[in-house]
Write an enzyme that holds these catalytic residues in place. Structure first.
Site, short mmCIF file in Angstrom:
data_model
loop_
_atom_site.label_atom_id
_atom_site.label_comp_id
_atom_site.label_asym_id
_atom_site.label_seq_id
_atom_site.Cartn_x
_atom_site.Cartn_y
_atom_site.Cartn_z
N ARG A 60 -7.85 -8.98 11.06
CA ARG A 60 -7.71 -9.83 9.89
C ARG A 60 -8.41 -11.17 10.09
O ARG A 60 -7.98 -12.19 9.57
CB ARG A 60 -6.22 -9.99 9.58
CG ARG A 60 -5.89 -9.91 8.10
CD ARG A 60 -4.39 -9.85 7.85
NE ARG A 60 -3.89 -8.50 7.86
CZ ARG A 60 -2.72 -8.15 8.39
NH1 ARG A 60 -1.93 -9.03 8.95
NH2 ARG A 60 -2.34 -6.88 8.35
N ASP A 85 -10.55 -1.15 14.43
CA ASP A 85 -11.05 -1.09 13.06
C ASP A 85 -12.52 -1.49 13.01
O ASP A 85 -13.05 -2.12 13.93
CB ASP A 85 -10.22 -2.03 12.17
CG ASP A 85 -8.79 -1.54 12.00
OD1 ASP A 85 -8.60 -0.31 11.91
OD2 ASP A 85 -7.88 -2.38 11.95
N ARG A 137 7.39 0.17 1.34
CA ARG A 137 7.36 -0.97 2.26
C ARG A 137 6.11 -1.80 2.02
O ARG A 137 5.11 -1.30 1.50
CB ARG A 137 7.40 -0.50 3.71
CG ARG A 137 6.31 0.49 4.09
CD ARG A 137 6.79 1.35 5.26
NE ARG A 137 5.78 2.22 5.83
CZ ARG A 137 5.36 3.36 5.29
NH1 ARG A 137 5.82 3.75 4.11
NH2 ARG A 137 4.47 4.11 5.90
N LYS A 194 -2.58 4.57 7.64
CA LYS A 194 -2.71 5.01 9.03
C LYS A 194 -2.70 6.53 9.13
O LYS A 194 -1.85 7.18 8.52
CB LYS A 194 -1.57 4.43 9.85
CG LYS A 194 -1.64 2.92 9.93
CD LYS A 194 -0.42 2.34 10.62
CE LYS A 194 -0.46 0.83 10.62
NZ LYS A 194 -0.13 0.27 9.28
N ARG A 220 0.82 -1.21 0.00
CA ARG A 220 0.00 0.00 0.00
C ARG A 220 0.86 1.26 0.00
O ARG A 220 0.54 2.24 -0.64
CB ARG A 220 -0.89 -0.03 1.25
CG ARG A 220 -1.49 1.30 1.62
CD ARG A 220 -2.57 1.14 2.66
NE ARG A 220 -3.59 0.24 2.19
CZ ARG A 220 -4.37 -0.50 3.00
NH1 ARG A 220 -4.23 -0.44 4.30
NH2 ARG A 220 -5.28 -1.29 2.49
N TYR A 221 1.95 1.22 0.74
CA TYR A 221 2.81 2.40 0.86
C TYR A 221 3.94 2.31 -0.16
O TYR A 221 4.29 1.22 -0.61
CB TYR A 221 3.40 2.45 2.27
CG TYR A 221 2.40 2.75 3.37
CD1 TYR A 221 1.89 4.04 3.53
CD2 TYR A 221 1.99 1.76 4.26
CE1 TYR A 221 0.99 4.33 4.55
CE2 TYR A 221 1.09 2.04 5.28
CZ TYR A 221 0.60 3.33 5.43
OH TYR A 221 -0.28 3.61 6.44
N CYS A 244 -9.64 -9.48 16.32
CA CYS A 244 -8.65 -9.46 15.23
C CYS A 244 -9.17 -8.75 13.98
O CYS A 244 -10.25 -9.04 13.48
CB CYS A 244 -8.24 -10.89 14.87
SG CYS A 244 -7.01 -10.94 13.55
N CYS A 292 -1.92 -18.13 14.96
CA CYS A 292 -1.40 -17.33 16.06
C CYS A 292 -1.37 -18.23 17.29
O CYS A 292 -2.04 -19.25 17.33
CB CYS A 292 -2.32 -16.14 16.35
SG CYS A 292 -2.50 -15.06 14.92
#
Ligand SMILES: *Cc1c(COP(=O)(O)O)cnc(C)c1O
Ligand code: SF4
Length: 367
Positions: A114, A272, A96, A316, A92-93, A112, A105
């Site tokens: 995601r 989110d 990076r 962000k 996206r950036y 979460c 996990c």
């Protein structure tokens, strides 16, 4: 004990039955929730629960609100899938990218972001790892790779080393970061063997995920020290969660405990807009108040950036309490952490004035 972590994984709580019995919750309710997003809790993390509905309990034990309130919420609020050029990569950036390398996990957080993918090996598949590495190799603008998932530290050391060493061999990649909640859920996994492998690939950074001061147990602090001793700079990403850490005293304790454990608070995330997590969301001013209650009142090192990941995938966005009350060419009016007002005089605009350097003045107003 090097193998304590395997035992923790083997003995993790994964069935609705075990939880229903232990916490006296109606089995039918947890069953239908667990179908949507599975349960997994290490015995270690479970042992931190002092009572039902405490901040540790709320993070990992299913709540019926997960399936009740779903309005305005999304599976993928950050539009990560749109910004995914190949499987497992979110780019996206400009310089990076995220590289999702593990679907699992040590325990599953009920909030979460995601959860549409996490826990599902068909959605974050090891099959695509070499393609992801190839993508990074082809994209010379990528100088920072963030390993995420799921949790990268749930992979075998062999696969993890394959990934990290392959990325390290790419000349344009300057830094590698690992995002992991293992130091919080399964600190036993931070063995000297793991750490000795990781430290071969510097510059390597790690962002851990602690949300409550009770999570910084002596075992967790020891795991963090091991990582820090290996020269891995540690940051922390917390999520602001209703009933878990949404009051200034808890937040301050958490941030101070982190810095004491050699972890620099990095981000505090506004929750989110993810389906099944409405009951965890606070208002945005709660987060701004958290920052206001930290900045100035405790070490600047202990103050994270409060951010909202823009719905729809804008990245962000930092939110800062309003310390600037007004500004023009001559003056900036500022408000300090105690609410006192100050005036900062801007430098002169005219050119050609011979060497007249103005002394900047801070004038306290109305004190
Ligand atoms: C958070 C995030 C990053 C890293 O952002 P930093 O501000 O550099 O820590 C990179 N890519 C994506 C998609 C992200 O969500
Ligand atoms: S550790 Fe991170 S990826 Fe895993 S369930 Fe928790 S929030 Fe999701």
């Amino acid at each position: 004990m090097e193998d304590e972590w395997r035992k923790q994984i083997k003995e993790s709580i994964r069935t609705p039955e075990e939880l229903a019995e232990r916490f006296d919750i109606p089995l039918e309710k947890i069953r239908s929730i667990a179908e949507e997003f599975p349960i997994c809790i290490t015995p270690y993390y479970l042992s931190l629960i002092k009572e039902k509905n405490d901040p540790i309990y709320k993070q990992v034990i299913p709540d019926e609100e997960e399936i009740n309130k779903r309005k305005f919420l999304f599976a993928d609020p950050l539009a990560e899938d749109r910004d995914s050029p190949v499987n497992n990569i979110v780019h996206r950036y400009p310089d990076r990218c995220l590289f999702l390398v593990s679907h699992s996990c040590a325990s599953y957080c009920r909030f979460c972001t995601r959860k549409r993918k996490v826990s599902d090996s068909s959605k974050i598949s090891k099959k695509f790892i070499n393609e992801g590495i190839e993508y990074i190799r082809e994209h010379t603008e990528i100088r920072d790779v963030i390993l995420s998932g799921g949790d990268p530290l749930m992979l075998s050391e062999k696969l993890l080393e394959h990934i990290i060493s392959s990325i390290r061999a790419i000349p344009h990649v300057e830094i590698i970061r690992i995002g992991s909640r293992v130091p919080c859920f399964l600190p036993q996994r931070i063995t000297s063997k793991l750490v000795n492998m990781l430290k071969k690939y510097h510059p390597l950074f790690m962002n851990v995920h602690f949300n409550h001061p009770d999570e910084l147990t002596p075992v967790a602090v020891k795991a963090l020290a091991r990582l820090a001793d290996a020269g891995i700079p540690l940051g922390n990403q917390s999520v602001l969660l209703k009933g878990v850490n949404d009051n200034p005293e808890t937040m301050k304790k958490l941030m101070q405990a982190l810095i004491k454990a050699r972890v620099r608070p990095y981000y505090l995330y506004q929750a989110d807009m993810v389906f099944g997590t409405e009951h965890f969301r606070t208002t945005v001013d709660t987060g701004i108040e958290m920052i206001r209650s930290l900045r100035g009142w405790t070490s600047g090192l202990a103050v994270p950036h409060f951010v909202i990941d823009a719905p729809g995938g804008g990245g962000k966005i930092p939110l800062i309490p309003n310390y600037v009350q007004g500004m023009n060419d001559e003056e900036v009016r500022l408000c300090n952490y105690r609410g006192q007002m100050f005036s900062y005089q801007q430098p002169e605009k005219e050119e050609g004035e011979e060497g007249e350097h103005r002394i900047m003045q801070f004038k306290a107003i109305g004190l």
